[in-house]
Write an enzyme that holds these catalytic residues in place. Structure first.
Site, PDB file in Angstrom:
ATOM      1  N   LYS A 240     -36.952  -5.875  -9.281  1.00  0.00           N
ATOM      2  CA  LYS A 240     -35.505  -6.078  -9.276  1.00  0.00           C
ATOM      3  C   LYS A 240     -35.175  -7.521  -8.903  1.00  0.00           C
ATOM      4  CE  LYS A 240     -34.243  -1.426  -7.581  1.00  0.00           C
ATOM      5  NZ  LYS A 240     -33.321  -0.986  -8.638  1.00  0.00           N
ATOM      6  N   ARG A 314     -37.063   9.519 -10.571  1.00  0.00           N
ATOM      7  CA  ARG A 314     -37.212  10.747 -11.357  1.00  0.00           C
ATOM      8  C   ARG A 314     -38.667  11.212 -11.394  1.00  0.00           C
ATOM      9  NH1 ARG A 314     -34.566   7.845 -16.381  1.00  0.00           N
ATOM     10  NH2 ARG A 314     -33.603   6.865 -14.570  1.00  0.00           N
TER      11      ARG A 314
END
Length: 461
Positions: A240, A314
């Site tokens: 990120k 996820r």
């Protein structure tokens, strides 16, 4: 800190809650001294305004709180919480102005407004206390406030002091408080116990990944809560940028929210068999980080092509959801700070959720409004299933194109429960970006209170 309302009957200063349309009528019914004081103060009943009225000797005699207009009340919640910090420390009781079906929400907001995060600095401020309004269950309101404070504290704690081990410690503390059973699978034992994706996401960190498993209750329907516990998310090898990494201490907000919800369920002694599963990891960068284009095997046997290591939440949830489904519970709920796409769709204040169960959705929507905990249903849109099927593996963890990101993430998770499972997934933000009544800037509980209030109807309790 004690999170409680004062007992009914406690000696207290009366509060009159007045909308802007009520001030002139109320003042006209008072004696000259009070009427002159109200007029001279400029009190107009605006939302969150507060005014203390002195007696002849100058001592507090009563307090007025502004309730605004119906239009202004629709734009926010917890009207009393907006005024509470403006009142001097003391004990107050509501004498008029709040409809009976709004009293619980306003009393809760009052308690929530007393929160401060004081782990690293003494931020404690003596606050005004509210006497339990007639018809309000003081224990229930206190339990909900305690759950919110627990969730806020966990999310607000920086990742240096809230890694997988510390999240485990918080879960153990909650289990001890409520005499729940708890077990934890840590490090390489995850591979031996067939949780390969939890291990893969967390293996690059020197803080070992783990699966926290807590259970409580012996009677009633089986409810399993699954919370994403990514204690810090660098994005992995798809690193990120700094601007996106700044709030990643809150990426365990799903875990914090299910622990808050679990506290509400256990402290209220709901007749359910509760299970809480938290895959706790840190998504770090090192020589053994998982990579883009890797293909992972899951506990369920489905293979997953990795197209973005920053879509790791996820993956860890998938293994935990598979375990949840194996136990054949009556309800599975997952909560996660999962996608930026959900924020684009509904902003930070609404907690979007997905379910194929219309009955559950109706219960949630009704309880949401009653509890001041806004949620919004998004669809498990079956035609988008093809978007998460890459061809080279069973599933793609990050479909290209950027469309429907929250929906495709939810569809991905749904693949790891049985088609017969009653399943609800919340894609929350877990953070209050700017201070609002009863909601200071920082970690937030979202959707959990609405779900707690909906459970009796949803599960026929």
């Amino acid at each position: 800190m004690t999170v409680a309302l004062a007992p009914a009957g406690t000696d207290a200063l009366p509060i009159y809650v007045l909308g802007t349309e009520d001030v002139a009528l109320w003042a006209g019914q008072q004696n000259d001294r009070v009427r002159t004081w109200v007029e001279a103060s400029g009190f107009k009943g605006g939302l969150g305004a507060a005014l203390v009225i002195p007696d002849k000797e100058g001592h507090p005699e009563a307090a007025l709180i502004g309730y605004g207009t119906p239009a202004s009340r629709k734009r926010d919640r917890f009207a009393l919480a907006a005024a509470m910090p403006k009142l001097a420390p003391g004990t107050y009781r509501i004498d008029s102005g709040i409809e009976e079906d709004h009293l619980e929400q306003e009393a809760l907001g009052w308690l929530l407004a007393s929160y401060s995060f004081d782990r690293y600095r003494d931020n404690a401020v003596e606050r005004a206390t509210l006497v339990t309004p007639q018809g309000v269950d003081a224990d229930r309101v206190s339990i909900m406030a305690e759950a919110e404070f627990l969730t806020r504290d966990l999310i607000n704690t920086p990742a240096s002091d809230m890694g997988p081990a510390e999240l485990e410690s918080a879960a153990r503390g909650l289990a001890e408080e409520h005499k729940a059973d708890i077990s934890v699978i840590t490090g390489n034992a995850l591979l031996e116990s067939d949780f390969p994706m939890i291990h893969t996401v967390g293996r690059a960190s020197d803080r070992a990944p783990r699966l926290i498993d807590m259970s409580w209750g012996t009677r009633g329907p089986k409810i399993t809560l699954v919370g994403k516990g990514v204690c810090f998310d660098t994005g992995g090898l798809n690193l990120k940028p700094g601007s996106s990494m700044g709030l990643m201490k809150k990426d365990m907000g799903g875990a914090a929210n299910v622990l808050g919800l679990a506290h509400m369920i256990m402290a209220s002694e709901l007749q359910v068999r509760l299970r809480v599963l938290i895959p706790a990891v840190e998504n770090s960068v090192s020589g053994n980080s998982f990579r883009p284009q890797d293909i992972l095997s899951s506990r369920k046997g489905l293979t997953v092509e990795i197209n973005n290591t920053d879509a790791e939440g996820r993956l860890v949830l998938a293994d935990a959801l598979t375990l949840a489904s194996e136990d054949e519970p009556n309800l599975i709920v997952s909560m996660a700070t999962l996608t930026g796409a959900a924020r684009v769709a509904v902003g930070p204040d609404l907690a979007p959720y997905f379910t194929d169960d219309d009955v559950a959705a109706t219960s949630l929507d009704l309880s949401s409004r009653r509890m001041g905990d806004p949620v919004w249903r998004l669809p498990f849109h079956d035609p988008y299933e093809s978007m998460i099927e890459p061809g080279i593996a069973d599933l793609d963890n990050a479909p290209k194109g950027g469309f429907a990101g929250s929906i495709t993430a939810a569809l991905f998770l749904r693949r790891f429960v049985s088609e017969h499972d009653r399943y609800i997934h919340f894609d929350i933000y877990g953070w209050q970006p700017s201070a609002a009544p009863g909601r200071p800037k920082g970690g937030a509980l979202q959707g959990a209170r609405a779900l707690f209030a909906a459970l009796p109807d949803m599960m026929d309790l």
